[in-house]
Scaffold this active site. Structure first.
Site, mmCIF file in Angstrom:
data_model
loop_
_atom_site.group_PDB
_atom_site.id
_atom_site.type_symbol
_atom_site.label_atom_id
_atom_site.label_comp_id
_atom_site.label_asym_id
_atom_site.label_seq_id
_atom_site.Cartn_x
_atom_site.Cartn_y
_atom_site.Cartn_z
ATOM 1 N N LEU A 13 0.821 -1.218 0.000
ATOM 2 C CA LEU A 13 0.000 0.000 0.000
ATOM 3 C C LEU A 13 0.854 1.267 0.000
ATOM 4 O O LEU A 13 0.494 2.260 -0.638
ATOM 5 C CB LEU A 13 -0.932 0.013 1.217
ATOM 6 C CG LEU A 13 -2.192 -0.842 1.139
ATOM 7 C CD1 LEU A 13 -3.186 -0.431 2.215
ATOM 8 C CD2 LEU A 13 -2.866 -0.778 -0.215
ATOM 9 N N ASN A 105 -4.711 -2.343 9.181
ATOM 10 C CA ASN A 105 -5.938 -3.117 9.297
ATOM 11 C C ASN A 105 -6.146 -3.463 10.779
ATOM 12 O O ASN A 105 -5.208 -3.509 11.550
ATOM 13 C CB ASN A 105 -5.756 -4.404 8.492
ATOM 14 C CG ASN A 105 -7.082 -5.007 8.087
ATOM 15 O OD1 ASN A 105 -8.147 -4.475 8.410
ATOM 16 N ND2 ASN A 105 -7.020 -6.123 7.375
ATOM 17 N N LYS A 184 -15.157 -3.896 9.708
ATOM 18 C CA LYS A 184 -14.178 -4.642 8.908
ATOM 19 C C LYS A 184 -13.509 -5.712 9.774
ATOM 20 O O LYS A 184 -13.269 -6.834 9.326
ATOM 21 C CB LYS A 184 -13.148 -3.663 8.332
ATOM 22 C CG LYS A 184 -12.293 -4.284 7.255
ATOM 23 C CD LYS A 184 -11.501 -3.261 6.462
ATOM 24 C CE LYS A 184 -10.648 -3.976 5.429
ATOM 25 N NZ LYS A 184 -9.319 -3.396 5.311
ATOM 26 N N SER A 252 -6.619 -12.633 3.184
ATOM 27 C CA SER A 252 -5.266 -12.104 3.420
ATOM 28 C C SER A 252 -4.540 -12.943 4.470
ATOM 29 O O SER A 252 -3.331 -13.194 4.362
ATOM 30 C CB SER A 252 -5.342 -10.642 3.858
ATOM 31 O OG SER A 252 -6.199 -10.513 4.974
HETATM 32 P P1 NAP Z 1 3.493 -4.811 3.334
HETATM 33 O O1 NAP Z 1 3.406 -5.071 1.870
HETATM 34 O O2 NAP Z 1 4.066 -5.872 4.226
HETATM 35 O O3 NAP Z 1 4.327 -3.470 3.519
HETATM 36 C C1 NAP Z 1 4.717 -2.978 4.760
HETATM 37 C C2 NAP Z 1 6.044 -2.294 4.564
HETATM 38 O O4 NAP Z 1 6.367 -1.577 5.757
HETATM 39 C C3 NAP Z 1 7.189 -3.283 4.309
HETATM 40 O O5 NAP Z 1 7.911 -2.832 3.180
HETATM 41 C C4 NAP Z 1 8.029 -3.173 5.576
HETATM 42 O O6 NAP Z 1 9.386 -3.390 5.391
HETATM 43 C C5 NAP Z 1 7.778 -1.725 5.930
HETATM 44 N N1 NAP Z 1 8.164 -1.384 7.303
HETATM 45 C C6 NAP Z 1 7.822 -1.977 8.455
HETATM 46 N N2 NAP Z 1 8.406 -1.367 9.505
HETATM 47 C C7 NAP Z 1 9.164 -0.372 8.972
HETATM 48 C C8 NAP Z 1 10.020 0.611 9.545
HETATM 49 N N3 NAP Z 1 10.226 0.684 10.860
HETATM 50 N N4 NAP Z 1 10.640 1.480 8.708
HETATM 51 C C9 NAP Z 1 10.441 1.419 7.372
HETATM 52 N N5 NAP Z 1 9.638 0.502 6.780
HETATM 53 C C10 NAP Z 1 9.010 -0.380 7.582
HETATM 54 O O7 NAP Z 1 2.087 -4.449 3.950
HETATM 55 P P2 NAP Z 1 0.786 -3.911 3.184
HETATM 56 O O8 NAP Z 1 0.149 -5.036 2.453
HETATM 57 O O9 NAP Z 1 1.116 -2.662 2.424
HETATM 58 O O10 NAP Z 1 -0.170 -3.591 4.420
HETATM 59 C C11 NAP Z 1 -0.044 -2.433 5.231
HETATM 60 C C12 NAP Z 1 -1.313 -2.364 6.083
HETATM 61 O O11 NAP Z 1 -2.421 -2.136 5.193
HETATM 62 C C13 NAP Z 1 -1.635 -3.684 6.817
HETATM 63 O O12 NAP Z 1 -2.183 -3.424 8.070
HETATM 64 C C14 NAP Z 1 -2.633 -4.361 5.899
HETATM 65 O O13 NAP Z 1 -3.499 -5.249 6.593
HETATM 66 C C15 NAP Z 1 -3.398 -3.154 5.369
HETATM 67 N N6 NAP Z 1 -4.060 -3.395 4.079
HETATM 68 C C16 NAP Z 1 -3.358 -3.922 3.024
HETATM 69 C C17 NAP Z 1 -4.009 -4.115 1.815
HETATM 70 C C18 NAP Z 1 -3.274 -4.688 0.623
HETATM 71 O O14 NAP Z 1 -3.935 -4.950 -0.408
HETATM 72 N N7 NAP Z 1 -1.957 -4.873 0.643
HETATM 73 C C19 NAP Z 1 -5.358 -3.774 1.674
HETATM 74 C C20 NAP Z 1 -6.037 -3.226 2.768
HETATM 75 C C21 NAP Z 1 -5.364 -3.045 3.965
HETATM 76 P P3 NAP Z 1 10.001 -4.880 5.536
HETATM 77 O O15 NAP Z 1 9.676 -5.553 4.241
HETATM 78 O O16 NAP Z 1 11.441 -4.617 5.752
HETATM 79 O O17 NAP Z 1 9.328 -5.535 6.698
#
Ligand code: NAP
Length: 305
Positions: A13, A105, A184, A252
């Site tokens: 995201l 989330n 949600k 998910s």
């Molecule tokens: P993601 O793909 O795992 O991305 C999270 C990113 O944050 C990773 O690149 C991670 O790096 C980085 N991160 C974590 N701690 C950090 C720090 N201290 N400094 C810098 N970067 C850091 O997660 P996502 O899918 O985008 O989801 C994010 C949130 O949105 C979640 O709560 C998810 O449930 C929600 N969400 C996601 C979607 C979707 O379609 N993806 C849809 C709705 C809601 P590392 O790789 O190094 O850990």
């Protein structure tokens, strides 16, 4: 609005938001985890956005938390379990009155962040957009959706909402963000853990509707006890609608389990069970579900919190 968008996390995201804001000419700064991630990003030369059949590249500037510049607006785009540690590393950089947009989330992580940042404004988000990383720094926009934003403490919308409209990010301000997040969360609790335990697509739950209905009954009571009666309205019908509409999809949580990734259980089913305990509401089905899920994750060598 003039001040930059700082976006922590170049995951699914975070990258999706960064690309669209950059495309609209907004100033964006990515904050990456460490120097190693920054070096890898510099080699990649930016972010790639893949939507439908089109790929576009955006050389969004990036930094680590140790950069000295103040942060006025931060999109926290990490997983719920990373939110509090991530914000702790940025505290010295947050300007007074900084605005934090929390994309996580579930529930619970928002309060963990807010407790650490009494001088910032925390804006909660609930998004149905879908995205995943095809490769490091290359995001696939997989599902059109919508993002609700709101601040439980202050109803006035921020002026930068226009930036989202300019960037084509479908979003709207709501005074009922907690209702949306609770709803949600309830949908997630009724569907996602069972898909892990039965190792099935969402549609596989059509064979376990008794179990689903029992969970919905407890979740409805819990939402009412937590002061969220609107989130309880027609929950069972909505859960069935979602199961049918997403029958071919893996949830998910199932995807995380399959990929050997940590799940957000602590901020979803875990949060529901903790709230029930705080309100002294017996929820034996939810508790049993949580225990089975914990056992199942542990058996796979995955964190169960
Ligand atoms: P993601 O793909 O795992 O991305 C999270 C990113 O944050 C990773 O690149 C991670 O790096 C980085 N991160 C974590 N701690 C950090 C720090 N201290 N400094 C810098 N970067 C850091 O997660 P996502 O899918 O985008 O989801 C994010 C949130 O949105 C979640 O709560 C998810 O449930 C929600 N969400 C996601 C979607 C979707 O379609 N993806 C849809 C709705 C809601 P590392 O790789 O190094 O850990």
């Amino acid at each position: 609005m003039s001040s930059s968008w700082h976006i922590l996390g170049a995951g699914s995201l975070g990258s999706l938001w960064a690309c669209r804001l950059a495309r609209a000419g907004k100033a964006v700064q990515l904050i990456l985890r460490d120097q190693r991630a920054l070096d890898a990003y510099q080699i990649a030369g930016g972010l790639t956005l893949h939507e439908q059949e089109r790929r576009s590249h955006y050389a969004v500037p990036a930094q680590t938390a140790s950069a000295g510049t103040p942060i006025h607006r931060l999109l926290l785009a990490c997983k719920a379990y990373d939110a509090a540690p991530a914000i702790a590393g940025l505290l010295p950089r947050l300007a007074p009155g900084a605005e934090l947009i929390l994309l996580q989330n579930g529930l619970g992580s928002q309060d963990e962040v807010a407790e650490q940042t009494p001088h910032a404004r925390c804006i909660f988000a609930s998004s149905t957009e879908g995205a995943f990383l095809e490769a490091p720094f290359a995001v696939r926009f997989a599902g059109q959706g919508f993002t609700w934003l709101g601040d439980p403490l202050q109803a006035t919308p921020p002026a930068w909402l226009d930036d989202l409209h300019d960037a084509g990010i479908p979003a709207q301000w709501t005074v009922d963000i907690l209702t949306r997040l609770w709803r949600k969360l309830a949908l997630n609790c009724a569907i996602n853990p069972l898909t892990v335990l039965h190792d099935c697509r969402n549609g596989g739950l059509l064979g376990h509707l008794d179990e689903v209905e029992g969970l919905c009954a407890e979740l409805s009571l819990l939402l009412q006890r937590c002061g969220q009666p609107d989130a309880a309205q027609d929950l069972a019908e909505d859960v069935q609608r979602v199961i049918l509409a997403t029958a071919a999809n893996y949830s998910s949580m199932h995807q995380d389990m399959r990929a050997g990734r940590r799940t957000e259980i602590h901020y979803l089913l875990g949060h529901a069970c903790r709230c029930a305990a705080r309100h002294q509401l017996p929820v034996p089905r939810l508790e049993h579900l949580r225990q089975r899920l914990v056992d199942s994750l542990q058996a796979r060598g995955l964190p169960s919190v």
